[in-house]
Design an enzyme around this catalytic site. Structure first.
Site, PDB file in Angstrom:
ATOM      1  N   HIS A   1       0.035 -13.846 -31.753  1.00  0.00           N
ATOM      2  CA  HIS A   1       0.626 -14.400 -30.292  1.00  0.00           C
ATOM      3  C   HIS A   1       1.740 -13.588 -29.824  1.00  0.00           C
ATOM      4  O   HIS A   1       1.600 -13.391 -28.636  1.00  0.00           O
ATOM      5  CB  HIS A   1       0.880 -15.542 -30.143  1.00  0.00           C
ATOM      6  N   CYS A   2       2.574 -13.259 -30.686  1.00  0.00           N
ATOM      7  CA  CYS A   2       3.761 -12.468 -30.596  1.00  0.00           C
ATOM      8  C   CYS A   2       3.503 -11.300 -29.813  1.00  0.00           C
ATOM      9  O   CYS A   2       4.378 -10.703 -29.162  1.00  0.00           O
ATOM     10  CB  CYS A   2       4.832 -12.528 -31.553  1.00  0.00           C
TER      11      CYS A   2
END
Length: 350
Positions: A335-336
């Site tokens: 997600h980062c």
């Protein structure tokens, strides 16, 4: 005459339809590593995520000039490359947060200062890296004085947001800001109507090379009223206490509709430590896109259970896993490094 700022911006849920995904290529510093082997590991990890995403929706990748050849070698055809200088490769944090409203597509340009002026970070280029996505997308720029990163917020798409005190109230990010001021700014920029404050993030993420507590490794909405929470079940790990505290906070919270949350525990991997200390491996740090979920795997006994929970949480979407250990070794997860650009609702001009 000054043109008034458009109003009515809202951040859609990640589960909504996307126009495209944005990423940035690892190119320098600790993310790329100090050896040729480390650099190849980083490139392979970012490429694995990018190629998985590109199977389901368009992908645009920011790449510094000196890494163009390496990126082209590893990335699937059809991925659009944008040549631009970068400090790091976490575009969830350095890119804009896209919103929609009566004026069309908007992009919130937060202030970025290296995750609260971390001594190891540089951000000369990353502080303006959001310009690429804003200009290419044609979004209306929404300037914000709030020092914030995309990984520091998560929304259900219906006005409820998760944040952490250790990020938005970090004195090296937003000195002197109060909860109310943060909430008002989130209301103005991303349409927040209910902000749920967690005290902090996970242990490793709060140490030297972390973000000081991003929420997207701790909890994530799957739909309005439904949230996945990182569940560290082993009491030997300090995150076990944090997991309990987060579940208690969310259990007492109400969303923007005034309703309680349905909490689903997403187990932490069985591994507790690596060479650097306590791990913050988390299946919560997944990315939802058109027709699929790109999820973290750790070659761990909990991988299958986590994948089954994600499949149940996102019915009708394929769950694609990538080895996230090289990402977490560098400070983040799937997600980062991804950032969604929502598709605008179809207009009915009839």
């Amino acid at each position: 005459m000054t043109t008034p700022e458009p109003a009515g911006w809202t951040m859609p849920a990640e589960t909504g339809p996307h126009e495209r995904t944005w990423m940035a290529w690892p190119s320098t510093g600790y993310t790329l590593g100090e050896t040729a082997a480390a650099a190849e590991e980083a490139r392979a990890a970012w490429a694995a995520v990018a190629n998985a995403v590109a199977e389901h929706e368009p992908l645009h990748m920011l790449v510094p000039p000196h890494e163009l050849a390496a990126a082209r070698r590893r990335l699937a055809g059809g991925i659009v490359l944008h040549e631009t200088p970068l400090d790091d490769a976490w575009y969830r944090d350095t890119g804009p947060t896209f919103v929609v409203g009566p004026a069309g597509l908007g992009a919130v340009d937060w202030v970025f200062n290296g995750w609260g002026r971390q001594e190891w970070a540089s951000w000369e280029h990353d502080a303006v890296a959001g310009d690429v996505a804003i200009e290419v997308s044609g979004a209306h720029r929404i300037d914000s004085p709030l020092v914030n990163e995309g990984g520091g917020i998560h929304t259900d798409g219906a006005g409820t947001f998760l944040v952490t005190e250790s990020v938005q109230l970090d004195p090296l990010r937003n000195p002197g800001w109060t909860r109310r001021q943060v909430e008002d700014e989130l209301a103005r920029t991303v349409g927040a109507r209910a902000v749920i404050w967690l005290r902090r993030g996970l242990t490793r993420d709060s140490e030297r090379f972390g973000t000081k507590g991003h929420v997207d490794i701790v909890a994530a909405f799957t739909a309005p009223g439904r949230v996945l929470v990182h569940d560290q079940r082993d009491p030997a790990h300090p995150d076990a206490r944090i997991s309990r505290e987060v579940m208690e906070t969310l259990g007492a919270a109400r969303d923007a509709r005034g309703k309680p949350l349905e909490i689903t525990a997403l187990p932490a991997p069985a591994v507790l430590r690596d060479a650097e200390g306590w791990v913050d491996y988390s299946y919560v740090n997944h990315y939802v896109l058109n027709g699929a979920v790109v999820a973290c795997a750790f070659d761990d006994p909990a991988d299958d259970e986590a994948r089954a929970i994600l499949a149940d949480a996102y019915p009708g979407r394929a769950v694609v896993t990538v080895d996230a250990r090289p990402l977490f070794a560098r400070g983040g997860g799937v997600h980062c490094i991804t950032q969604q650009q929502p598709a605008l609702p179809a207009r009915n001009d009839a």
